[in-house]
Design a protein around this motif. Structure first.
Motif, PDB file in Angstrom:
ATOM      1  N   SER A  70       0.833  -1.204   0.000  1.00 49.82           N
ATOM      2  CA  SER A  70       0.000   0.000   0.000  1.00 49.82           C
ATOM      3  C   SER A  70       0.866   1.251   0.000  1.00 49.82           C
ATOM      4  O   SER A  70       2.083   1.165  -0.166  1.00 49.82           O
ATOM      5  N   THR A  71       0.248   2.383   0.235  1.00 47.95           N
ATOM      6  CA  THR A  71       0.981   3.640   0.122  1.00 47.95           C
ATOM      7  C   THR A  71       2.067   3.755   1.183  1.00 47.95           C
ATOM      8  O   THR A  71       3.206   4.123   0.884  1.00 47.95           O
ATOM      9  N   GLN A  72       1.721   3.392   2.419  1.00 49.38           N
ATOM     10  CA  GLN A  72       2.681   3.629   3.501  1.00 49.38           C
ATOM     11  C   GLN A  72       3.585   2.448   3.811  1.00 49.38           C
ATOM     12  O   GLN A  72       4.641   2.629   4.417  1.00 49.38           O
TER      13      GLN A  72
ATOM     14  N   LYS B 218       2.778  -5.209   3.681  1.00 49.31           N
ATOM     15  CA  LYS B 218       2.484  -6.204   4.709  1.00 49.31           C
ATOM     16  C   LYS B 218       2.414  -7.561   4.022  1.00 49.31           C
ATOM     17  O   LYS B 218       1.811  -7.678   2.942  1.00 49.31           O
TER      18      LYS B 218
ATOM     19  N   THR C 227      -4.304   5.851   3.990  1.00 46.93           N
ATOM     20  CA  THR C 227      -3.850   7.095   3.377  1.00 46.93           C
ATOM     21  C   THR C 227      -5.003   7.668   2.570  1.00 46.93           C
ATOM     22  O   THR C 227      -5.358   8.845   2.689  1.00 46.93           O
TER      23      THR C 227
ATOM     24  N   THR D 180      -6.309   9.283   6.711  1.00 45.56           N
ATOM     25  CA  THR D 180      -5.573   9.171   7.997  1.00 45.56           C
ATOM     26  C   THR D 180      -4.334  10.061   8.051  1.00 45.56           C
ATOM     27  O   THR D 180      -4.051  10.668   9.082  1.00 45.56           O
TER      28      THR D 180
ATOM     29  N   ASP E 207      -3.803  12.881  10.794  1.00 47.37           N
ATOM     30  CA  ASP E 207      -2.593  12.796  11.639  1.00 47.37           C
ATOM     31  C   ASP E 207      -1.772  14.080  11.526  1.00 47.37           C
ATOM     32  O   ASP E 207      -1.157  14.532  12.488  1.00 47.37           O
TER      33      ASP E 207
ATOM     34  N   ARG F 141      -3.721  11.456  18.557  1.00 44.31           N
ATOM     35  CA  ARG F 141      -4.862  11.144  17.677  1.00 44.31           C
ATOM     36  C   ARG F 141      -6.221  11.125  18.378  1.00 44.31           C
ATOM     37  O   ARG F 141      -7.216  11.537  17.823  1.00 44.31           O
TER      38      ARG F 141
ATOM     39  N   GLY G 182      -6.072   1.040   8.533  1.00 46.30           N
ATOM     40  CA  GLY G 182      -5.379   1.385   9.784  1.00 46.30           C
ATOM     41  C   GLY G 182      -6.221   2.237  10.715  1.00 46.30           C
ATOM     42  O   GLY G 182      -6.196   2.070  11.941  1.00 46.30           O
TER      43      GLY G 182
ATOM     44  N   ARG H  93      -8.673   1.120  13.660  1.00 47.17           N
ATOM     45  CA  ARG H  93      -8.209   0.785  15.019  1.00 47.17           C
ATOM     46  C   ARG H  93      -8.443   1.935  15.983  1.00 47.17           C
ATOM     47  O   ARG H  93      -8.273   1.786  17.186  1.00 47.17           O
ATOM     48  N   GLY H  94      -8.801   3.101  15.474  1.00 52.47           N
ATOM     49  CA  GLY H  94      -8.903   4.291  16.322  1.00 52.47           C
ATOM     50  C   GLY H  94     -10.344   4.554  16.758  1.00 52.47           C
ATOM     51  O   GLY H  94     -11.276   4.483  15.951  1.00 52.47           O
TER      52      GLY H  94
HETATM   53  N1  LIG Z   1      -4.383   2.694  16.537  1.00 52.35           N
HETATM   54  C1  LIG Z   1      -4.652   3.518  15.533  1.00 52.35           C
HETATM   55  N2  LIG Z   1      -5.596   4.469  15.659  1.00 52.35           N
HETATM   56  C2  LIG Z   1      -5.915   5.309  14.651  1.00 52.35           C
HETATM   57  N3  LIG Z   1      -5.283   5.293  13.470  1.00 52.35           N
HETATM   58  C3  LIG Z   1      -4.319   4.384  13.283  1.00 52.35           C
HETATM   59  C4  LIG Z   1      -3.954   3.456  14.290  1.00 52.35           C
HETATM   60  N4  LIG Z   1      -2.961   2.672  13.792  1.00 52.35           N
HETATM   61  C5  LIG Z   1      -2.722   3.109  12.540  1.00 52.35           C
HETATM   62  N5  LIG Z   1      -3.528   4.134  12.225  1.00 52.35           N
HETATM   63  C6  LIG Z   1      -3.599   4.889  10.964  1.00 52.35           C
HETATM   64  O1  LIG Z   1      -3.490   3.978   9.918  1.00 52.35           O
HETATM   65  C7  LIG Z   1      -2.888   4.612   8.798  1.00 52.35           C
HETATM   66  C8  LIG Z   1      -2.282   3.555   7.919  1.00 52.35           C
HETATM   67  O2  LIG Z   1      -3.315   2.741   7.482  1.00 52.35           O
HETATM   68  P1  LIG Z   1      -3.129   1.708   6.294  1.00 52.35           P
HETATM   69  O3  LIG Z   1      -4.498   1.176   5.994  1.00 52.35           O
HETATM   70  O4  LIG Z   1      -2.072   0.730   6.632  1.00 52.35           O
HETATM   71  O5  LIG Z   1      -2.614   2.709   5.164  1.00 52.35           O
HETATM   72  P2  LIG Z   1      -2.188   2.452   3.654  1.00 52.35           P
HETATM   73  O6  LIG Z   1      -2.993   1.246   3.199  1.00 52.35           O
HETATM   74  O7  LIG Z   1      -2.595   3.702   2.950  1.00 52.35           O
HETATM   75  O8  LIG Z   1      -0.716   2.233   3.594  1.00 52.35           O
HETATM   76  C9  LIG Z   1      -1.896   5.605   9.386  1.00 52.35           C
HETATM   77  O9  LIG Z   1      -1.874   6.780   8.577  1.00 52.35           O
HETATM   78  C10 LIG Z   1      -2.460   5.868  10.783  1.00 52.35           C
HETATM   79  O10 LIG Z   1      -3.022   7.161  10.852  1.00 52.35           O
END
Ligand SMILES: Nc1ncnc2c1ncn2[C@@H]1O[C@H](COP(=O)(O)OP(=O)(O)O)[C@@H](O)[C@H]1O
Ligand SMILES: O=C(CO)[C@@H](O)[C@H](O)COP(=O)(O)O
Length: 508
Positions: free
Chosen positions: A15-17, A20, A258, A297, A301, A311, A388, A391-392
């Motif tokens: 993914s962008t960040q 996995k 992202t 996100t 952030d 957050r 991601g 989870r928040g």
């Molecule tokens: N516990 C958490 N609470 C809130 N946000 C979270 C938490 N853990 C990770 N993130 C958010 O998840 C994002 C990454 O999500 P992800 O789906 O892996 O991104 P991508 O697929 O774009 O690479 C981060 O920018 C972060 O803000």
């Protein structure tokens, strides 16, 4: 490593960040090993594809012996983008990613060339946005003609990684549907559009058919994988998550990464001429109407960091409105926009401003929800919250409050990688990958009841968005977006629904 009950497969989410990798027991869906490695994120949204490869290598190494025992692998990845390779297979320049809006002027000209948004929606299922590969390619030919001339192969991010595993140029229908030059199953690539772009179809990867594989892992890949392991087609990350959830029509998914995305699976091909909903294909034989925001996100952030807050450090926001369009925006289509804060008072707190950023990000997605679900809407169906951000607590509570719908958070966290694993398992076992994922019960997780919808907050947001329309359509002097796109005044007529319908005479 836990004892496995069936053959092992690997699912990857590039993914962008980060990348996995999960090693999954096909019999149970249990993750027996996993790894994750970050990618650099830059303001220009360009990246050397070698970073993806290094991150994949690291994520697989973290999986240890389990990775070498896996009998099949599949790679899902961030959608769209433009990876250009020379005759030796090396990148001719850094890849342009989905969240790069420099091709906004090319979207306007291309939209006009084909006869306007409605003509695009009819022809390829989507009105192109700067994320799509077709306008990015046009940007390259207009701005870096020598680079375009040296390009011997064009790939999407997941194709690039799959190609380095197999030595072959392949893609899948899901990711192909985000290029702007894929016409649909029977027709394959739209040669009229390719001609218009001056693009030789030989530069494009073969679209792998249903049930077919992309190839096998070659020794030269040099990864901790079994040589000869099967490689499935892979797909775009959103199609991967839909597959990983075993999604049925009528259930909406909201993905907070992202990008923010809202989507559902559908039996009919969408054709939304407003351009809000992209008519993507899914990774099997259905469709994936989807709306995507550029600012989710990472943008929220960023606001938290500017405010010096954690957050979750939010307070109920009754006044301020924050439209967090830090990267320009795609939904609504405002590629030249930047973030906008409105409604500050002496008594406004930092926690309220942060909550306003969450509200702005979620509102942009929820505006598209009804269009995504169209006639397959089931108002009582919970929104499946993934990515991601799921989870928040602040994200989850914002979605509940602004949607007024029940929300379910699947316990399984890496649904894109699980979807890719299901695809690999489907290929290995000769079964339907969506059925494999349903058997793994990946969508199960805690449910949160509906709460009354916060219509006041929605009205404040709508008021700010419409009131600031003119400002949000103009490039903001001195911002990275202005530098990347130039200061061209956007031609809004070409992007309006049913806009300029003249000149749509491209050959099929
Ligand atoms: N516990 C958490 N609470 C809130 N946000 C979270 C938490 N853990 C990770 N993130 C958010 O998840 C994002 C990454 O999500 P992800 O789906 O892996 O991104 P991508 O697929 O774009 O690479 C981060 O920018 C972060 O803000
Ligand atoms: O452009 C889109 C969907 O059309 C994005 O959803 C990308 O696919 C990137 O996804 P993430 O890396 O944010 O998950």
């Amino acid at each position: 490593m836990a004892t496995a009950h069936g053959p092992l497969v690997i699912g990857v989410d590039s993914s962008t960040q980060s990348t996995k990798a999960l090693v999954v027991d096909t019999a149970t869906g249990e993750v027996v090993a996993s790894g994750q490695a970050s990618h650099p994120t830059t303001a220009t949204h360009e990246i050397d594809p070698e970073h993806w490869w290094k991150a994949l290598t690291s994520a697989l190494e973290q999986c240890g012996r389990a990775a070498t025992e896996a009998e099949a692998i599949s790679v899902a990845g961030q959608q769209h983008g433009l990876v250009t390779l020379d005759a030796t297979g090396a990148p001719v320049r850094p890849a342009l990613q989905w969240n790069d809006v420099r091709s906004a002027p090319q979207v306007e000209s291309l939209t006009r060339d084909l006869g306007g948004p409605a003509a695009w929606a009819r022809r390829v299922g989507s009105v192109p946005a700067p994320s799509f590969t077709a306008p990015k390619w046009r940007w390259l030919t207009e701005n870096e003609p020598e680079t375009a001339a040296r390009t011997a192969a064009i790939r999407l991010p997941h194709d690039y990684l799959t190609g380095r595993l197999t030595g072959e140029g392949t893609t899948d229908r899901g990711d192909a549907s985000g290029t702007g030059w894929w016409a649909g199953d029977e027709a394959g690539y739209d040669t009229g559009i390719l001609d218009h772009l001056g693009l030789d179809p030989a530069l494009l990867p073969r679209v792998v058919g249903r049930g077919e594989g992309a190839g096998t892992v070659m020794a030269a890949a040099g990864l901790p994988l079994r040589t000869g392991a099967l490689v499935a087609a892979g797909t775009g990350d959103n199609m991967g998550a839909a597959l990983g959830l075993g999604l049925a029509p009528g259930t909406p998914v909201l993905s907070l990464g992202t990008s923010g995305t809202v989507y559902a699976v559908s039996r009919t091909r969408p054709a939304d001429e407003t351009g809000t909903v992209a008519g993507f294909a899914d990774a099997t034989d259905g469709w994936l109407p989807l709306a995507c925001t550029l600012n989710c996100t990472l943008a929220v952030d960023r606001v938290a960091a500017l405010l010096g807050r954690e957050r979750e450090d939010v307070e109920p926001a009754a006044g301020p409105v924050l439209l967090p369009f830090l990267d320009g925006e795609r939904t609504p289509q405002l590629p030249y926009a930047s973030g906008l804060l409105y409604g500050l008072r002496h008594d406004t707190t930092g926690g309220q401003v942060l909550q306003a950023a969450y509200d702005g990000a979620v509102y942009a997605l929820l505006r598209a929800l009804d269009l995504v679900l169209a006639d397959e809407s089931r108002p009582d169906a919970p929104i499946l919250l993934i990515g991601g951000g799921a989870r928040g607590t602040a994200w989850r509570e914002t979605v509940r409050r602004l949607s007024g719908r029940p929300v379910q958070v699947p316990r399984a966290q890496e649904l894109v990688a699980l979807g890719a694993a299901a695809q690999a398992a489907g290929l290995l076992l000769g079964t339907d990958p969506a059925e494999v994922a349903r058997g793994w019960r990946t969508a199960e997780g805690p449910s949160h009841d509906a709460v009354p919808r916060d219509d006041e907050a929605l009205a404040r947001l709508e008021n700010a968005l419409t009131g600031a329309d003119d400002l949000l359509r103009r490039p903001t002097p001195g911002t990275a977006t202005t530098e990347a796109t130039g200061t061209a005044t956007p031609d809004t007529a070409a992007n309006a629904p049913g806009g300029d319908e003249r000149g749509g005479n491209l050959p099929r």
